[in-house]
Design a protein around this motif. Structure first.
Motif, PDB file in Angstrom:
ATOM      1  N   GLU A 101       0.833  -1.211   0.000  1.00 18.73           N
ATOM      2  CA  GLU A 101       0.000   0.000   0.000  1.00 18.73           C
ATOM      3  C   GLU A 101       0.863   1.255   0.000  1.00 18.73           C
ATOM      4  O   GLU A 101       0.590   2.200  -0.743  1.00 18.73           O
ATOM      5  N   ILE A 102       1.887   1.282   0.820  1.00 14.01           N
ATOM      6  CA  ILE A 102       2.748   2.460   0.907  1.00 14.01           C
ATOM      7  C   ILE A 102       3.429   2.730  -0.429  1.00 14.01           C
ATOM      8  O   ILE A 102       3.412   3.852  -0.944  1.00 14.01           O
ATOM      9  N   ILE A 103       4.019   1.697  -1.007  1.00 13.86           N
ATOM     10  CA  ILE A 103       4.770   1.881  -2.255  1.00 13.86           C
ATOM     11  C   ILE A 103       3.835   2.234  -3.404  1.00 13.86           C
ATOM     12  O   ILE A 103       4.128   3.144  -4.188  1.00 13.86           O
ATOM     13  N   LEU A 104       2.698   1.569  -3.506  1.00 12.43           N
ATOM     14  CA  LEU A 104       1.794   1.851  -4.625  1.00 12.43           C
ATOM     15  C   LEU A 104       1.217   3.261  -4.543  1.00 12.43           C
ATOM     16  O   LEU A 104       0.950   3.886  -5.563  1.00 12.43           O
ATOM     17  N   GLN A 105       1.031   3.782  -3.337  1.00  9.39           N
ATOM     18  CA  GLN A 105       0.490   5.132  -3.204  1.00  9.39           C
ATOM     19  C   GLN A 105       1.572   6.199  -3.303  1.00  9.39           C
ATOM     20  O   GLN A 105       1.256   7.378  -3.431  1.00  9.39           O
ATOM     21  N   SER A 106       2.830   5.803  -3.252  1.00 10.24           N
ATOM     22  CA  SER A 106       3.914   6.781  -3.250  1.00 10.24           C
ATOM     23  C   SER A 106       4.814   6.703  -4.483  1.00 10.24           C
ATOM     24  O   SER A 106       5.749   7.484  -4.603  1.00 10.24           O
TER      25      SER A 106
ATOM     26  N   ILE B 109      18.229   7.233  -4.632  1.00  8.81           N
ATOM     27  CA  ILE B 109      16.777   7.477  -4.513  1.00  8.81           C
ATOM     28  C   ILE B 109      16.589   8.987  -4.552  1.00  8.81           C
ATOM     29  O   ILE B 109      17.216   9.719  -3.779  1.00  8.81           O
ATOM     30  N   SER B 110      15.728   9.444  -5.427  1.00  6.78           N
ATOM     31  CA  SER B 110      15.546  10.893  -5.567  1.00  6.78           C
ATOM     32  C   SER B 110      14.967  11.492  -4.284  1.00  6.78           C
ATOM     33  O   SER B 110      14.169  10.842  -3.594  1.00  6.78           O
ATOM     34  N   PRO B 111      15.368  12.726  -3.972  1.00  5.40           N
ATOM     35  CA  PRO B 111      14.815  13.394  -2.787  1.00  5.40           C
ATOM     36  C   PRO B 111      13.288  13.518  -2.849  1.00  5.40           C
ATOM     37  O   PRO B 111      12.613  13.413  -1.822  1.00  5.40           O
ATOM     38  N   GLU B 112      12.746  13.696  -4.044  1.00  5.28           N
ATOM     39  CA  GLU B 112      11.290  13.805  -4.204  1.00  5.28           C
ATOM     40  C   GLU B 112      10.599  12.502  -3.810  1.00  5.28           C
ATOM     41  O   GLU B 112       9.570  12.511  -3.131  1.00  5.28           O
ATOM     42  N   THR B 113      11.161  11.383  -4.234  1.00  2.00           N
ATOM     43  CA  THR B 113      10.579  10.084  -3.911  1.00  2.00           C
ATOM     44  C   THR B 113      10.682   9.814  -2.413  1.00  2.00           C
ATOM     45  O   THR B 113       9.730   9.338  -1.789  1.00  2.00           O
ATOM     46  N   LYS B 114      11.821  10.150  -1.829  1.00  2.00           N
ATOM     47  CA  LYS B 114      11.983   9.987  -0.380  1.00  2.00           C
ATOM     48  C   LYS B 114      10.945  10.815   0.364  1.00  2.00           C
ATOM     49  O   LYS B 114      10.352  10.362   1.339  1.00  2.00           O
ATOM     50  N   LYS B 115      10.733  12.038  -0.104  1.00  4.87           N
ATOM     51  CA  LYS B 115       9.769  12.916   0.547  1.00  4.87           C
ATOM     52  C   LYS B 115       8.356  12.328   0.458  1.00  4.87           C
ATOM     53  O   LYS B 115       7.601  12.376   1.434  1.00  4.87           O
ATOM     54  N   LEU B 116       8.001  11.757  -0.695  1.00  4.62           N
ATOM     55  CA  LEU B 116       6.684  11.121  -0.839  1.00  4.62           C
ATOM     56  C   LEU B 116       6.513   9.992   0.181  1.00  4.62           C
ATOM     57  O   LEU B 116       5.477   9.886   0.842  1.00  4.62           O
TER      58      LEU B 116
ATOM     59  N   ASP C  54       8.292   9.510   3.009  1.00  2.23           N
ATOM     60  CA  ASP C  54       8.322  10.074   4.367  1.00  2.23           C
ATOM     61  C   ASP C  54       6.988  10.718   4.736  1.00  2.23           C
ATOM     62  O   ASP C  54       6.489  10.519   5.852  1.00  2.23           O
ATOM     63  N   ASP C  55       6.422  11.486   3.806  1.00  2.24           N
ATOM     64  CA  ASP C  55       5.134  12.147   4.071  1.00  2.24           C
ATOM     65  C   ASP C  55       4.025  11.124   4.280  1.00  2.24           C
ATOM     66  O   ASP C  55       3.205  11.263   5.183  1.00  2.24           O
ATOM     67  N   PHE C  56       4.006  10.079   3.433  1.00  4.66           N
ATOM     68  CA  PHE C  56       2.974   9.050   3.575  1.00  4.66           C
ATOM     69  C   PHE C  56       3.099   8.355   4.926  1.00  4.66           C
ATOM     70  O   PHE C  56       2.101   8.154   5.622  1.00  4.66           O
TER      71      PHE C  56
ATOM     72  N   ILE D 222       1.208   6.754  10.012  1.00  7.07           N
ATOM     73  CA  ILE D 222       1.894   5.846  10.941  1.00  7.07           C
ATOM     74  C   ILE D 222       0.946   5.298  11.995  1.00  7.07           C
ATOM     75  O   ILE D 222       1.040   4.122  12.362  1.00  7.07           O
ATOM     76  N   ASP D 223       0.021   6.115  12.492  1.00  4.24           N
ATOM     77  CA  ASP D 223      -0.918   5.603  13.497  1.00  4.24           C
ATOM     78  C   ASP D 223      -1.794   4.504  12.908  1.00  4.24           C
ATOM     79  O   ASP D 223      -2.025   3.477  13.548  1.00  4.24           O
ATOM     80  N   LYS D 224      -2.269   4.713  11.694  1.00  5.15           N
ATOM     81  CA  LYS D 224      -3.085   3.697  11.026  1.00  5.15           C
ATOM     82  C   LYS D 224      -2.258   2.437  10.771  1.00  5.15           C
ATOM     83  O   LYS D 224      -2.736   1.319  10.970  1.00  5.15           O
ATOM     84  N   ILE D 225      -1.018   2.617  10.359  1.00  2.00           N
ATOM     85  CA  ILE D 225      -0.136   1.477  10.095  1.00  2.00           C
ATOM     86  C   ILE D 225       0.085   0.682  11.374  1.00  2.00           C
ATOM     87  O   ILE D 225      -0.035  -0.544  11.385  1.00  2.00           O
ATOM     88  N   LYS D 226       0.383   1.378  12.463  1.00  2.50           N
ATOM     89  CA  LYS D 226       0.594   0.697  13.743  1.00  2.50           C
ATOM     90  C   LYS D 226      -0.669  -0.013  14.203  1.00  2.50           C
ATOM     91  O   LYS D 226      -0.612  -1.109  14.757  1.00  2.50           O
TER      92      LYS D 226
END
Length: 176
Positions: free
Chosen positions: A33-38, A87-94, A96-98, A103-107
């Motif tokens: 889910e994280i990777i597909l949305q980011s 890894i591009s800074p833009e991709t990292k930011k996506l 990190d932001d996600f 994180i609460d939902k993930i936990k």
């Protein structure tokens, strides 16, 4: 062909980066889910990359509460430290932001599990569980007659586990 190999390496690094930033073992579903949305990876390629990282010894696949969890290991961290700059800074930011937003939902997804098994044509066993810091708060097995009931119980538990847990505790501790 060379560009495809570069993309493959960068995408695998992105997976390692995501697992490192999560700081907790997660299911394949959550990582997906994280990777597909980011990013722009497709589902099937992503699953292949995850499997290849496991086979290469960069990601550990462990069982926690009868659920497979993925985590970056020492070898994966070492490889990531050498090549993270790819890894591009833009991709990292996506990513990190996600993670920060979810994180609460993930936990919560990690600590709440719901599943069912078919015992026979007219009996389904539903397993509902909630854990916190590796301590089991509640672990319930319920037998129901239909698959629809089993699915409904699982969905309700996943969506309302805190409220349902509190209701169960209140009912069980209430003086009649």
């Amino acid at each position: 062909m060379f560009n495809n190999e570069i993309d493959l390496a960068e995408n695998k690094l992105l997976l390692l980066y995501t697992l490192r930033e999560l700081k907790i073992p997660v299911s394949r579903k959550i990582l997906t889910e994280i990777i597909l949305q980011s990013s722009y990876l497709n589902y099937f390629i992503l699953q292949q990359y995850i499997s290849e990282l496991e086979a290469s010894g960069f990601v550990d696949n462990t069982k926690e509460d009868n659920q497979a969890k993925l985590a970056i290991n020492k070898s994966g961290r070492k490889v990531l430290s050498y090549f993270e700059n790819r890894i591009s800074p833009e991709t990292k930011k996506l990513i990190d932001d996600f993670i920060q937003k979810n994180i609460d939902k993930i936990k919560e997804e990690i600590s709440v599990t719901a599943d069912y098994t078919i015992e026979n044509s007219s009996n389904y066993t539903v397993s509902l569980k909630a854990t916190e810091n590796k301590i089991t708060l509640i672990d319930i097995k319920i037998s129901v007659a239909t698959q629809k009931q089993a699915k409904d119980l699982c969905n309700n538990w996943k969506n309302n586990s805190s409220q349902l847990y509190n209701n169960i505790i209140n009912i069980l501790t209430k003086d009649h």
